[in-house]
Design an enzyme around this catalytic site. Sequence first.
Site, PDB file in Angstrom:
ATOM      1  N   TYR A 440       0.809  -1.226   0.000  1.00  0.00           N
ATOM      2  CA  TYR A 440       0.000   0.000   0.000  1.00  0.00           C
ATOM      3  C   TYR A 440       0.840   1.273   0.000  1.00  0.00           C
ATOM      4  O   TYR A 440       2.041   1.242   0.223  1.00  0.00           O
ATOM      5  CB  TYR A 440      -1.066   0.007   1.088  1.00  0.00           C
ATOM      6  CG  TYR A 440      -0.686  -0.154   2.539  1.00  0.00           C
ATOM      7  CD1 TYR A 440       0.582   0.079   3.037  1.00  0.00           C
ATOM      8  CD2 TYR A 440      -1.679  -0.529   3.448  1.00  0.00           C
ATOM      9  CE1 TYR A 440       0.861  -0.055   4.374  1.00  0.00           C
ATOM     10  CE2 TYR A 440      -1.411  -0.662   4.801  1.00  0.00           C
ATOM     11  CZ  TYR A 440      -0.147  -0.438   5.263  1.00  0.00           C
ATOM     12  OH  TYR A 440       0.121  -0.575   6.596  1.00  0.00           O
ATOM     13  N   GLU A 441       0.168   2.369  -0.296  1.00  0.00           N
ATOM     14  CA  GLU A 441       0.802   3.672  -0.520  1.00  0.00           C
ATOM     15  C   GLU A 441       1.799   3.625  -1.677  1.00  0.00           C
ATOM     16  O   GLU A 441       2.823   4.321  -1.679  1.00  0.00           O
ATOM     17  CB  GLU A 441       1.482   4.195   0.755  1.00  0.00           C
ATOM     18  CG  GLU A 441       0.591   4.256   1.959  1.00  0.00           C
ATOM     19  CD  GLU A 441      -0.698   5.016   1.730  1.00  0.00           C
ATOM     20  OE1 GLU A 441      -0.752   5.843   0.799  1.00  0.00           O
ATOM     21  OE2 GLU A 441      -1.668   4.779   2.466  1.00  0.00           O
ATOM     22  N   GLY A 442       1.514   2.814  -2.658  1.00  0.00           N
ATOM     23  CA  GLY A 442       2.401   2.636  -3.800  1.00  0.00           C
ATOM     24  C   GLY A 442       3.284   1.434  -3.582  1.00  0.00           C
ATOM     25  O   GLY A 442       4.109   1.419  -2.667  1.00  0.00           O
TER      26      GLY A 442
END
Length: 595
Positions: A440-442
């Site tokens: 997550y978050e890239g």
Amino acid sequence: MPAYKAPLRDIQFVLNEVLQFENLPQQIPDFAEATPDLVATILEEAGKFCEEVLQPLNHPGDEEGCHYENGTVTTPKGFKEAYKTFIDGGWTGLPCDPAYGGQGLPKLVNFAVEEMICSANLSFGMYPGLSNGNYNAIHTHGSDAQKALYLPKLVDGTWTGTMCLTEPHCGTDLGLCKTRAEANADGSYKLYGTKIFISAGEHDFTENIIHLVLARLPDAPAGIRGISLFVCPKFLPDADGKPGARNPVVCGSIEKKMGIKASSTCVMNFDGAQAWLVGRPHKGMSAMFTMMNTARLAVGMQGLGIAEAAYQGAVTYARERLQMRALTGAKFPEKAADPIIVHPDVRRMLLTMRAFNEGCRALAYWVGRELDVSLHHPDPEKRQEADDFVALLTPVVKSFLTDHGFNAANLGVQVYGGHGYIREWGMEQLVRDARITQIYEGTNGIQGLDLVGRKLPTGTGRLARRFFHPVADYIDQASEKPEMAEFVLPLAKAFAKLQQATAWIAQAGLGNPNEAGAAATDYQRLFALVALGYMWCRMVEIALAKKDEDSDGFYAAKVMTARFYFARLLPESNSLFTTVMAGADSLMAMPAEAF
């Protein structure tokens, strides 16, 4: 269950001896009251809260998970009470603007607190962590009225926040976002659409939840340039700013997932929910990146927190578990067998965890210090230099610390052997919890593309110079110290390979973007290993200078851990360099149908 003790001695070493925290309040008037003594007290209290309140809830929270019924979510037993204690202690406002009730302390201090929270209970840390990112976006891009309405409640923790980006058909490619916004006569908007994977989207902690939502206006251009950001509260604030009518934003379900089970991961349905534009139309991504960049550094701290918990648990077990005799003869002849910490391979695993933990802590805190400079230093040139540095290192911190967190948790399981695979011992939970941090978050692959595709080319290498120049200068001056030769020479060799790889990517990527893309992940790890080597040189230089005042063996352990890093971990830079320079052909030649 793995025991956890806040690593305050090492945290203080990094803050005060490596980063010389006492200089920060002198350079930045906003932090004039943040003395080292005050910060030490804050960190000690945070450590107690994590050890005594959060860590005991970690395993039972994972066992119970969150409960969903008719649009409502109930968190595991004890979590709501722990959150009340958390906000009563003022922890949500630690790095926030005093104008909205915050304590105005450096984000560097909050980095250390976040690390401890994530070691003790990552699921719990998700709730205030999302709120802090939400706060940052509104504080930077919101109108004065939005700030006045939402920020005090986010700061004191009575309201929490989310970030609503992902949809069933789009994650990384947010240009495919379909959630739409329709204008109301009063200047607000109605939102229609579905968002998935929304952490803390619904829960029982607070009286209101503030969603930041990416959506498209009717006249929006296609792709990522047509996305706007909206603030959408669960309950519409009334004239007094208190929760009023229920807004039609509803949790449709919670995900049944691999880890962080006490964190509610929600499907959120916006069925004409009233919302207000944040910032300018079609400029939502720039606003959301304010939140995401903060979140990416925070996720890096999650990886470090998991790694520290795994290390501590593994060391405790290795000291107690009796199996076989040492290869050189019995070390504890009075016992039926020796503890497994005498065995070379167990030591290899423990030292790998430790060397990366301590190096990652130093690197992440360095970035945290520069983040404070970028936001608060009175000299705009200093702010820009620090902002460049933080931008460059953010993908490195996010990717390497989370990769290490997952790897360290797996090493922890290996140290425990069969017991590590059994749920009751708690180590396998760390593996499951750590896995999401790489996604997550890239995803970490996206972080590599960000590093080579956006950060390195910016300003014809301006960002890169913020790191390369101080490292080169340090190598020059440290090379003159004979006692540093065994550490500086390996760093210099790895640094030279990083420089060569950087130049190759810059040149090859111009002719064929696939060359940069193929090298990105390995280059990013090479960069991280060199950065950790630099931090380890700085740490060992301090430790060597203080060997005569080493009453508890702390500095001697630093030197020994540094020797392990340079002898057994940094050499990976050689193979990474070879892989980077191998080019894209072997990756891209195979046609898709041949897979």
